[in-house]
Design a protein around this motif. Structure first.
Motif, PDB file in Angstrom:
ATOM      1  N   LYS A 324      -9.692   8.199  -9.405  1.00  0.00           N
ATOM      2  CA  LYS A 324      -8.449   8.607 -10.132  1.00  0.00           C
ATOM      3  C   LYS A 324      -8.073   9.956  -9.942  1.00  0.00           C
ATOM      4  CE  LYS A 324      -9.990   9.913 -14.654  1.00  0.00           C
ATOM      5  NZ  LYS A 324      -9.928   9.741 -16.319  1.00  0.00           N
ATOM      6  N   LYS A 325      -9.379  10.796  -9.413  1.00  0.00           N
ATOM      7  CA  LYS A 325      -9.272  12.110  -9.198  1.00  0.00           C
ATOM      8  C   LYS A 325      -9.106  12.527  -7.713  1.00  0.00           C
ATOM      9  CE  LYS A 325     -12.973  12.752 -12.829  1.00  0.00           C
ATOM     10  NZ  LYS A 325     -14.255  12.999 -12.800  1.00  0.00           N
ATOM     11  N   SER A 326      -9.287  11.444  -6.792  1.00  0.00           N
ATOM     12  CA  SER A 326      -9.145  11.541  -5.439  1.00  0.00           C
ATOM     13  C   SER A 326      -7.984  10.843  -4.606  1.00  0.00           C
ATOM     14  CB  SER A 326     -10.499  11.709  -4.527  1.00  0.00           C
ATOM     15  OG  SER A 326     -11.272  10.463  -5.092  1.00  0.00           O
ATOM     16  N   SER A 327      -7.664  10.021  -5.416  1.00  0.00           N
ATOM     17  CA  SER A 327      -6.671   8.793  -4.900  1.00  0.00           C
ATOM     18  C   SER A 327      -5.298   8.962  -5.511  1.00  0.00           C
ATOM     19  CB  SER A 327      -7.270   7.388  -5.175  1.00  0.00           C
ATOM     20  OG  SER A 327      -6.416   6.421  -4.636  1.00  0.00           O
ATOM     21  N   LYS A 328      -4.537   9.280  -4.525  1.00  0.00           N
ATOM     22  CA  LYS A 328      -2.965   9.183  -5.085  1.00  0.00           C
ATOM     23  C   LYS A 328      -2.507   8.176  -5.594  1.00  0.00           C
ATOM     24  CE  LYS A 328      -1.961  11.609  -0.360  1.00  0.00           C
ATOM     25  NZ  LYS A 328      -1.349  11.286   0.856  1.00  0.00           N
ATOM     26  N   ASP A 329      -2.846   6.916  -5.497  1.00  0.00           N
ATOM     27  CA  ASP A 329      -2.260   5.779  -6.146  1.00  0.00           C
ATOM     28  C   ASP A 329      -3.486   4.603  -6.369  1.00  0.00           C
ATOM     29  OD1 ASP A 329       0.694   6.181  -6.439  1.00  0.00           O
ATOM     30  OD2 ASP A 329       0.525   6.361  -4.286  1.00  0.00           O
ATOM     31  N   LEU A 330      -3.378   4.296  -7.512  1.00  0.00           N
ATOM     32  CA  LEU A 330      -4.691   3.334  -7.933  1.00  0.00           C
ATOM     33  C   LEU A 330      -3.908   2.101  -8.252  1.00  0.00           C
ATOM     34  CD1 LEU A 330      -6.092   6.289  -8.743  1.00  0.00           C
ATOM     35  CD2 LEU A 330      -7.874   4.550  -9.220  1.00  0.00           C
ATOM     36  N   TYR A 331      -4.209   1.086  -7.959  1.00  0.00           N
ATOM     37  CA  TYR A 331      -3.673  -0.556  -8.558  1.00  0.00           C
ATOM     38  C   TYR A 331      -4.609  -1.273  -9.249  1.00  0.00           C
ATOM     39  CZ  TYR A 331       0.284   1.615  -5.645  1.00  0.00           C
ATOM     40  OH  TYR A 331       1.196   2.237  -5.204  1.00  0.00           O
ATOM     41  N   LEU A 332      -4.200  -2.120 -10.395  1.00  0.00           N
ATOM     42  CA  LEU A 332      -5.076  -3.085 -10.686  1.00  0.00           C
ATOM     43  C   LEU A 332      -4.284  -4.358 -10.624  1.00  0.00           C
ATOM     44  CD1 LEU A 332      -7.502  -4.263 -12.113  1.00  0.00           C
ATOM     45  CD2 LEU A 332      -6.302  -3.860 -14.584  1.00  0.00           C
ATOM     46  N   ILE A 333      -4.466  -5.239  -9.615  1.00  0.00           N
ATOM     47  CA  ILE A 333      -3.859  -6.287  -9.586  1.00  0.00           C
ATOM     48  C   ILE A 333      -4.391  -7.469 -10.391  1.00  0.00           C
ATOM     49  CG2 ILE A 333      -3.024  -8.029  -7.668  1.00  0.00           C
ATOM     50  CD1 ILE A 333      -3.658  -5.870  -5.547  1.00  0.00           C
ATOM     51  N   SER A 334      -3.311  -8.091 -11.140  1.00  0.00           N
ATOM     52  CA  SER A 334      -3.786  -9.251 -11.908  1.00  0.00           C
ATOM     53  C   SER A 334      -4.063 -10.494 -11.320  1.00  0.00           C
ATOM     54  CB  SER A 334      -2.685  -9.399 -13.068  1.00  0.00           C
ATOM     55  OG  SER A 334      -1.654 -10.366 -12.588  1.00  0.00           O
ATOM     56  N   HIS A 335      -4.864 -11.298 -11.904  1.00  0.00           N
ATOM     57  CA  HIS A 335      -5.136 -12.895 -11.305  1.00  0.00           C
ATOM     58  C   HIS A 335      -4.074 -13.560 -11.442  1.00  0.00           C
ATOM     59  CE1 HIS A 335      -9.739 -12.037 -11.431  1.00  0.00           C
ATOM     60  NE2 HIS A 335      -9.072 -10.803 -10.869  1.00  0.00           N
TER      61      HIS A 335
END
Length: 446
Positions: A324-335
Motif C-alpha cells: 500500500k506504500k509503494s503501489s498506486k492501486d491495490l485491488y481485492l477481487i471477491s470470489h
C-alpha cells in the motif's frame, strides 16, 4: 461415566488393533466399513444435533474471538498495530470453532486411546484428546489437513536467511533502473489471476507473482528463474517471489512471548489457552518477519497495480500492508460467492467471517471489486464502496426458472452444493464430514 473410548481419525488399519466389543469414535460413520464395525461399537457425531448446535456455536466462537482480541491487543507490541483483528480473525475462527465442535461431538469417558497410523496415545481427558487431534492435523504432511500449519512454527534456520538474502539481491537488481510498468499478483494462477494477466499482457509490463511454497526445491527453482531474469532483462515478463521466516528475534519479540505465556481467557481451559497462545505467538512472529523483509524489497519501488484474491493470513496480509506504500492501486477481487445473511445475528456473523480478507478488508487503500450480485448485496449491507467487474452471474436472482425441462428422464440427478471442513471447523456456514454425508442421505432417501 464409561471407562475407555478408542478414537480413530484415519483408518489405516488402526481398527485391527482394537479388541472386540470396544467403543470406537470416528469423525463420521463411513471411516470404517460395515464389516469392520461388526465386532465393535462405532460411535460418531450426531449430525442433526451438531447442525442444530452450530447456530449457538458460531455465536460463542464470535464472543471468544472478541475476548481473545481484546486480551492480546493490550500486549505492548500490538498497541499500534493496525487491523490486528483482521489478521487474526480467520485463524481464530478455525481454531475456536474446531475446539467447540470436538468438545460437543466427542462423548465423555474416563480415558481415551487415540490411534493414528502406528502410534497410540493414551489420554486422560477429552481436552487432552482434542489438543492431540489438533496437533496431529497441524503436523501432518498432508497439506489439506491444515493449510495454516506453516505459520504455527517459526523456523530458526540459517538456510532461510541465505535464501532470502539471495532473493533480495536478485529482485533489487531486476527492478533497478526498470522503466516497465510493474504489476503484482497474489498468486501465479489462483482463481481469476490468469485472466487478469492475459488482459494486461504487454511487452511494457512486468508481472511479479507470489508463490506460497514451502518447498526448498521450488524455492531454488524460483531463485534460478530470478537469476535468469536478471541476466536477460530484455525478455523479462514475469518473476516469482517467495517468503520464509527470518532468524531475527529482538527484545520486542521476546516481550510478546512473555505476554502470551500469561494469556488466559475465562471461557477456555487453561491448557487450551496455552496451546492456542503458542500458535498465535508464532503466527504473529511470522507476520512481523514477513513485513520487515518485504519492506526492504519494495521500499522506493513504484508498483503500478496490485491484485489480490485474498489478503488473509500472515503472507498475503503482509504483502497488502507493505504494497500500500509503494503501489498506486491495490485491488481485492471477491470470489463472487459471499452472500448476505440477515435473518438473525448468527447469519450476520457467518457472512462477515466468510468475507473478511476475501470480499472486504479494513485497509481503506485497497479497492474492492465485486464479481456477483450476491457479493454486491453483502458489501452494500456493511456500507462498503466497491466496483462491479466481470459479472459471474448475469441473470436476475428474483426471476430464476427452476422448472424441470427433462421430467421424463428415468433417473433423478441431484446437484448437491456443500463444503466439508475438517474437524467441524467454521460452524454454521460449513459442514462437518458427518453432516455432509447425512445431508446427502436425507436428500437421496427423501
Amino acid at each position: 461415566m464409561k471407562e475407555t473410548l478408542y478414537v480413530i481419525i484415519k483408518k489405516n488399519n488402526a481398527y485391527k488393533r482394537i479388541k472386540k466389543n470396544k467403543d470406537v469414535f470416528t469423525l463420521n460413520q463411513y471411516i470404517l466399513s460395515e464389516k469392520e464395525k461388526t465386532y465393535i461399537n462405532n460411535i460418531y457425531p450426531d449430525a442433526e444435533k451438531t447442525s442444530i448446535e452450530s447456530k449457538d456455536l458460531i455465536i460463542k466462537t464470535h464472543k471468544l474471538k472478541k475476548d481473545i482480541l481484546n486480551n492480546i491487543s493490550k500486549f505492548h507490541i500490538f498497541k499500534n498495530t493496525k487491523d490486528l483483528d483482521e489478521l487474526l480473525d480467520p485463524l481464530l475462527e478455525i481454531k475456536i470453532s474446531r475446539y467447540l465442535y470436538l468438545k460437543s461431538a466427542i462423548p465423555k469417558y474416563k480415558k481415551y486411546i487415540l490411534i493414528n497410523n502406528k502410534k497410540i496415545y493414551q489420554l486422560s481427558s477429552k481436552l487432552e484428546l482434542i489438543i492431540k487431534i489438533d496437533e496431529i492435523y497441524c503436523d501432518s504432511k498432508d497439506k489439506n489437513n491444515d493449510f495454516l500449519k506453516k505459520f504455527y512454527r517459526y523456523d530458526f534456520n540459517i538456510y532461510n536467511n541465505i535464501l532470502l538474502k539471495i532473493q533480495s539481491k536478485l529482485l533489487k537488481n531486476i527492478l533497478k533502473n526498470n522503466k516497465k510498468e510493474i504489476y503484482f499478483f497474489s498468486d501465479q494462477k489462483a482463481y481469476f489471476i490468469d485472466t487478469i494477466k492475459e488482459k494486461l499482457s504487454d511487452k511494457k509490463n512486468i508481472f511479479i507473482y507470489y508463490s506460497p511454497t514451502g518447498s526448498y526445491l521450488r524455492i531454488i527453482s524460483i531463485l534460478f528463474e530470478q537469476f535468469y531474469r536478471m541476466i536477460f532483462k530484455k525478455n523479462l515478463k514475469e518473476v516469482g517471489i517467495f517468503l520464509l521466516s527470518e532468524n531475527r528475534i529482538d527484545k520486542n519479540n521476546l516481550k510478546i512471548y512473555k505476554d502470551f505465556y500469561k494469556f488466559r481467557i475465562p471461557d477456555l481451559e487453561k491448557e487450551y489457552c496455552s496451546y492456542l497462545a503458542k500458535q498465535l505467538y508464532f503466527y504473529l512472529l511470522n507476520t512481523i518477519s514477513f513485513q520487515k523483509y518485504l519492506s526492504t524489497i519494495f521500499r522506493g519501488r513504484n508498483i503500478s497495480k496490485s491484485f489480490f484474491h485474498s489478503v488473509r493470513f500472515p503472507d498475503l496480509f503482509s504483502f497488502s500492508r507493505i504494497l500500500k506504500k509503494s503501489s498506486k492501486d491495490l485491488y481485492l477481487i471477491s470470489h463472487g460467492s459471499n452472500t448476505i445473511q440477515k435473518e438473525d445475528i448468527s447469519g450476520l456473523i457467518a457472512s462477515k467471517s466468510l468475507g473478511i480478507g476475501l470480499s472486504y478488508t479494513k485497509e481503506k487503500k485497497i479497492k474492492l471489486l465485486s464479481q456477483s450480485i450476491f457479493c454486491d448485496d453483502f458489501l452494500n449491507s456493511i456500507n462498503l464502496k466497491y466496483l462491479k467487474i466481470n459479472r459471474l452471474i448475469k441473470f436476475d436472482k428474483n426471476n430464476i426458472d427452476l422448472s424441470d425441462s427433462k421430467k421424463n428422464e428415468s433417473k433423478t440427478k441431484i446437484l448437491f452444493i456443500g463444503t466439508v471442513k475438517q474437524l467441524g471447523e467454521r460452524r454454521y456456514y460449513f459442514e462437518s464430514s458427518q453432516e455432509f454425508f447425512e445431508s446427502i442421505n436425507r436428500i437421496y432417501n427423501g
